[in-house]
Design a protein around this motif. Structure first.
Motif, PDB file in Angstrom:
ATOM      1  N   TYR A   9      24.118 126.294  77.513  1.00 41.47           N
ATOM      2  CA  TYR A   9      24.505 124.906  77.255  1.00 41.47           C
ATOM      3  C   TYR A   9      23.614 124.279  76.189  1.00 41.47           C
ATOM      4  O   TYR A   9      24.100 123.625  75.263  1.00 41.47           O
ATOM      5  N   LYS A  10      22.313 124.478  76.307  1.00 41.44           N
ATOM      6  CA  LYS A  10      21.390 123.884  75.346  1.00 41.44           C
ATOM      7  C   LYS A  10      21.576 124.464  73.951  1.00 41.44           C
ATOM      8  O   LYS A  10      21.527 123.748  72.949  1.00 41.44           O
ATOM      9  N   MET A  11      21.806 125.761  73.859  1.00 27.66           N
ATOM     10  CA  MET A  11      22.030 126.380  72.554  1.00 27.66           C
ATOM     11  C   MET A  11      23.326 125.863  71.940  1.00 27.66           C
ATOM     12  O   MET A  11      23.387 125.567  70.736  1.00 27.66           O
ATOM     13  N   ASP A  12      24.357 125.710  72.758  1.00 30.13           N
ATOM     14  CA  ASP A  12      25.629 125.168  72.276  1.00 30.13           C
ATOM     15  C   ASP A  12      25.455 123.729  71.805  1.00 30.13           C
ATOM     16  O   ASP A  12      26.014 123.327  70.781  1.00 30.13           O
ATOM     17  N   THR A  13      24.654 122.953  72.512  1.00 30.14           N
ATOM     18  CA  THR A  13      24.381 121.569  72.121  1.00 30.14           C
ATOM     19  C   THR A  13      23.666 121.513  70.775  1.00 30.14           C
ATOM     20  O   THR A  13      23.991 120.679  69.918  1.00 30.14           O
ATOM     21  N   ILE A  14      22.722 122.404  70.569  1.00 29.52           N
ATOM     22  CA  ILE A  14      22.013 122.476  69.285  1.00 29.52           C
ATOM     23  C   ILE A  14      22.982 122.800  68.156  1.00 29.52           C
ATOM     24  O   ILE A  14      22.954 122.186  67.088  1.00 29.52           O
ATOM     25  N   ILE A  15      23.864 123.760  68.389  1.00 31.65           N
ATOM     26  CA  ILE A  15      24.835 124.149  67.359  1.00 31.65           C
ATOM     27  C   ILE A  15      25.746 122.974  67.015  1.00 31.65           C
ATOM     28  O   ILE A  15      25.985 122.675  65.840  1.00 31.65           O
ATOM     29  N   ARG A  16      26.260 122.283  68.039  1.00 29.50           N
ATOM     30  CA  ARG A  16      27.139 121.140  67.778  1.00 29.50           C
ATOM     31  C   ARG A  16      26.405 120.041  67.012  1.00 29.50           C
ATOM     32  O   ARG A  16      26.970 119.426  66.100  1.00 29.50           O
ATOM     33  N   TYR A  17      25.140 119.797  67.347  1.00 27.56           N
ATOM     34  CA  TYR A  17      24.351 118.792  66.632  1.00 27.56           C
ATOM     35  C   TYR A  17      24.210 119.186  65.155  1.00 27.56           C
ATOM     36  O   TYR A  17      24.407 118.361  64.256  1.00 27.56           O
ATOM     37  N   LEU A  18      23.856 120.429  64.905  1.00 30.98           N
ATOM     38  CA  LEU A  18      23.676 120.887  63.527  1.00 30.98           C
ATOM     39  C   LEU A  18      24.974 120.806  62.734  1.00 30.98           C
ATOM     40  O   LEU A  18      24.967 120.454  61.550  1.00 30.98           O
ATOM     41  N   GLN A  19      26.091 121.131  63.396  1.00 26.64           N
ATOM     42  CA  GLN A  19      27.379 121.058  62.711  1.00 26.64           C
ATOM     43  C   GLN A  19      27.709 119.628  62.298  1.00 26.64           C
ATOM     44  O   GLN A  19      28.253 119.398  61.221  1.00 26.64           O
ATOM     45  N   LYS A  20      27.369 118.668  63.135  1.00 20.13           N
ATOM     46  CA  LYS A  20      27.696 117.258  62.868  1.00 20.13           C
ATOM     47  C   LYS A  20      26.701 116.585  61.931  1.00 20.13           C
ATOM     48  O   LYS A  20      26.985 115.510  61.403  1.00 20.13           O
ATOM     49  N   HIS A  21      25.532 117.188  61.737  1.00 21.29           N
ATOM     50  CA  HIS A  21      24.481 116.531  60.955  1.00 21.29           C
ATOM     51  C   HIS A  21      24.059 117.366  59.745  1.00 21.29           C
ATOM     52  O   HIS A  21      22.880 117.616  59.517  1.00 21.29           O
ATOM     53  N   ASN A  22      25.058 117.802  58.989  1.00 24.14           N
ATOM     54  CA  ASN A  22      24.817 118.430  57.686  1.00 24.14           C
ATOM     55  C   ASN A  22      24.132 119.795  57.770  1.00 24.14           C
ATOM     56  O   ASN A  22      23.497 120.224  56.816  1.00 24.14           O
ATOM     57  N   GLY A  23      24.248 120.482  58.896  1.00 25.74           N
ATOM     58  CA  GLY A  23      23.609 121.778  59.052  1.00 25.74           C
ATOM     59  C   GLY A  23      24.156 122.854  58.132  1.00 25.74           C
ATOM     60  O   GLY A  23      23.435 123.788  57.764  1.00 25.74           O
TER      61      GLY A  23
END
Length: 74
Positions: A9-23
């Protein structure tokens, strides 16, 4: 003991954050010697690769535990 669901869950949350914030624009090198040519990856791909590796490790652990249980039965 590691909670697999929490880790995933935490890794998925990190990925979603990066996708939404110019990752996708945060460029990285996929090889050990940066500075040799242009970056060939981005931070989102790195995080997705980490998630894939975590899943593979979980599968290995689960298979070893299943095998150990099987050995105990016989």
């Amino acid at each position: 003991m590691i909670n697999k669901d929490e880790l995933l869950y935490k890794m998925d949350t990190i990925i979603r954050y990066l996708q939404k914030h110019n990752g996708y624009n945060y460029q990285l090198y996929n090889h050990l010697c940066p500075g040799m040519g242009n970056p060939d990856s981005n931070i989102v791909e790195y995080a997705e690769d980490c998630l894939k590796l975590i899943n593979e490790l979980i599968d290995i652990v689960d298979n070893k535990q299943s095998f150990a249980l099987f050995e105990d039965i016989f």
